[in-house]
Design an enzyme around this catalytic site. Structure first.
Site, mmCIF file in Angstrom:
data_model
loop_
_atom_site.group_PDB
_atom_site.id
_atom_site.type_symbol
_atom_site.label_atom_id
_atom_site.label_comp_id
_atom_site.label_asym_id
_atom_site.label_seq_id
_atom_site.Cartn_x
_atom_site.Cartn_y
_atom_site.Cartn_z
ATOM 1 N N CYS A 198 0.862 -1.177 0.000
ATOM 2 C CA CYS A 198 0.000 0.000 0.000
ATOM 3 C C CYS A 198 0.898 1.226 0.000
ATOM 4 O O CYS A 198 2.112 1.129 0.169
ATOM 5 C CB CYS A 198 -0.899 0.027 1.236
ATOM 6 S SG CYS A 198 -2.110 -1.300 1.336
ATOM 7 N N CYS A 228 12.862 -5.717 0.346
ATOM 8 C CA CYS A 228 12.157 -6.305 -0.792
ATOM 9 C C CYS A 228 12.765 -5.789 -2.099
ATOM 10 O O CYS A 228 12.686 -4.593 -2.402
ATOM 11 C CB CYS A 228 10.675 -5.944 -0.720
ATOM 12 S SG CYS A 228 9.723 -6.462 -2.164
#
Length: 520
Positions: free
Chosen positions: A2, A277
């Site tokens: 998000c 990530c």
């Protein structure tokens, strides 16, 4: 994944939060929401769709008052994609000094959500089956027996596992914190001496600066396991004071607040090994962002150079050179440009002439209004959007042999449609290159890859994928090439599970060992 944004101690904070969410729009478009406070009450507005759609009927000065605000662009990974699950979530807490209203937004994925959900239900809370995992943090804060909100947040953190960046706001304080391994980035900026901004990506700050709404001139990337807290009232704590955030390094200390608008930055049990990530650089982050302090542009250009070097060593590729390099907008453009430049340099050094392989920026264009198809909730919607996503410049591609560079090949949905369009426009040959390695494993940390069944590279060989996509040749980047591009050649702070199928170092991998995120 998000987009989250927050503002502390800025007049009309909700307006600034809106502009930051707009800059973070690519991170999610299920819906958007903002909560703000004037010190006495919390105000919330949210709705489905893109940011502009969600707030088209909102009067910020009348409906979202105050000098603190937090907001979210939702991209559903846990919980049904519905208005009910749009952030921010709000809850009343019974504190020793009275009732306090709290709002929360979240980016990431809580991996022990089901276990915690059963626990809070047993303790009397009502949690629907399709609820967002973000709510579990509010329930844990509500059920905590600690005396202050800050201690309740720390207590709740000790129970939560996975990848997360949270912003929490009450009428009396503002809190930002990350998971110890820092799977996803959270950035903090300062304007002047006492106005602060938070966002998933620093591109949100650039948007404010470019629009002359603010001048954020001091930016810091939060480390794994940090808590940044602001308190608007006196006398909540009786602990030793931490050094100022921008002036000193965070450390695990006791806290003492004796003045309003006190700021504290605290490091809580950081992991031995970060797990950034790598998909943030490839796809998730905006082109002008610097996730984890590394510019996305630099990463994408380096990936393009490594692909060019690989192709230059391929004798079959050199036998009949393509005419044109096209990048798939928007995350493939820098990679394609650098690929063309690097290949030309290598060729000229070896053969003392230009290879004739050129880069064209607008050969493939995205139709405005079509969102990122990767983050759509189901395959049917992805395929429908793909039919109208791209415009091809017929005169550019007709009769040409083309190198097409995409940031990644996940399900193959984009490429099937794009290759068919290029063939229809008269492309003579298509050589497909992926800046990312093969995606072969699901992600449980906030990226919309739920099972290996939907990953084309997990189900097929490279040759099978080439045939399925109807391209003349196909190459994926390598994991070492990716790690070198993100500045982590020895793989000591990156998560590549979706590419390798192997989790990060299990000695410090909290999700696998089910270790507490923070010390209680």
């Amino acid at each position: 994944m998000c987009g989250i944004a927050g503002v502390y101690n800025v007049g009309h904070a909700s307006k600034y939060t809106f502009h930051m969410l707009h800059a973070l729009q690519p991170r999610g478009h299920d819906g958007a929401g903002i909560a703000s406070t004037d010190g006495d009450d919390l105000f919330v507005q949210k709705g489905p769709g893109r940011v502009v759609q969600a707030f088209r009927n909102v009067n910020f000065k009348q409906q979202l008052l105050g000098d603190m605000a937090i907001g979210n662009n939702r991209y559903a990974t846990t919980g049904k994609s519905s208005t009910y699950n749009l952030h921010p979530f709000v809850m009343w807490l019974d504190m020793p000094y009275g009732r306090e209203k709290v709002a929360i937004v979240h980016n990431g994925n809580i991996t022990n959500y089901e276990e915690l959900r059963e626990e809070v239900i047993t303790r009397g809370c009502i949690v629907p089956d399709d609820s967002s995992d973000t709510r579990i943090m509010l329930y844990l804060i509500y059920l905590s027996q600690k005396e202050t909100l800050y201690d309740r947040i720390r207590d709740a953190c000790s129970r939560v596992q996975g990848a997360f960046a949270f912003l929490i706001m009450s009428t009396k304080g503002f809190f930002a914190f990350t998971d110890p391994q820092l799977f996803h980035p959270l950035v903090m900026g300062r304007e002047g001496n006492d106005s602060y901004y938070f966002a998933s990506e620093d591109v949100a700050f650039h948007a404010l600066n470019d629009a002359t709404l603010a001048r954020i001139d001091d930016i810091a990337h939060l480390n794994g396991g940090e808590i940044v807290a602001f308190f608007n009232v006196e006398g909540q704590f009786s602990r030793e004071k931490s050094p100022h955030f921008m002036g000193g390094k965070p450390r695990d200390v006791r806290l003492y607040v004796n003045q309003p608008r006190q700021m504290i930055r605290e490091a809580r049990v950081p992991a031995k090994r970060s797990c950034h990530c790598t998909f943030e650089h490839i796809y998730l982050a905006a082109r002008k962002s610097t996730p984890f302090g590394m510019p996305s542009e630099q990463v994408q250009r380096t990936l393009g150079a490594s692909l060019a070097q690989w192709d230059f060593q391929d004798s079959d590729f050199l036998t009949e050179l393509p005419d044109l390099v096209l990048g798939v907008p928007n995350s493939g453009l820098w990679t394609a440009e650098c690929y063309a430049n690097e290949f030309a340099e290598l060729y000229k050094k070896a053969y003392h002439k230009h290879p004739g392989l050129t880069y064209h920026q607008r050969g493939i264009m995205v139709n405005e209004g079509v969102d990122r198809t990767f983050i759509e909730p189901n395959q049917s919607i992805r395929e429908t959007l793909m039919k109208r996503k791209f415009n091809i410049d017929v005169h550019t591609v007709q009769g040409k042999s083309i190198v097409v560079i995409d940031d990644s090949i996940v399900r193959g949905t984009t490429m099937r449609t794009l290759v068919r369009q290029l063939r229809e426009c008269g492309a003579r040959a298509i050589h497909l290159r992926s800046a990312a390695p093969k995606l072969i494993h699901e992600c449980i940390h906030g990226v919309n890859i739920e099972t290996t069944d939907e990953l084309i590279a997990a189900q097929h060989t490279v040759e099978e994928i080439r045939a399925l996509l109807d391209v003349d040749s196909l190459k994926f980047n390598t994991i070492p090439g990716l790690l070198a591009a993100v500045g982590d050649p020895y793989d000591d702070r990156s998560c590549t599970t979706c590419f390798s199928g192997s989790p990060p170092d299990t000695d410090s991998y909290a999700m696998k060992l089910k270790l507490p995120i923070y010390a209680p």
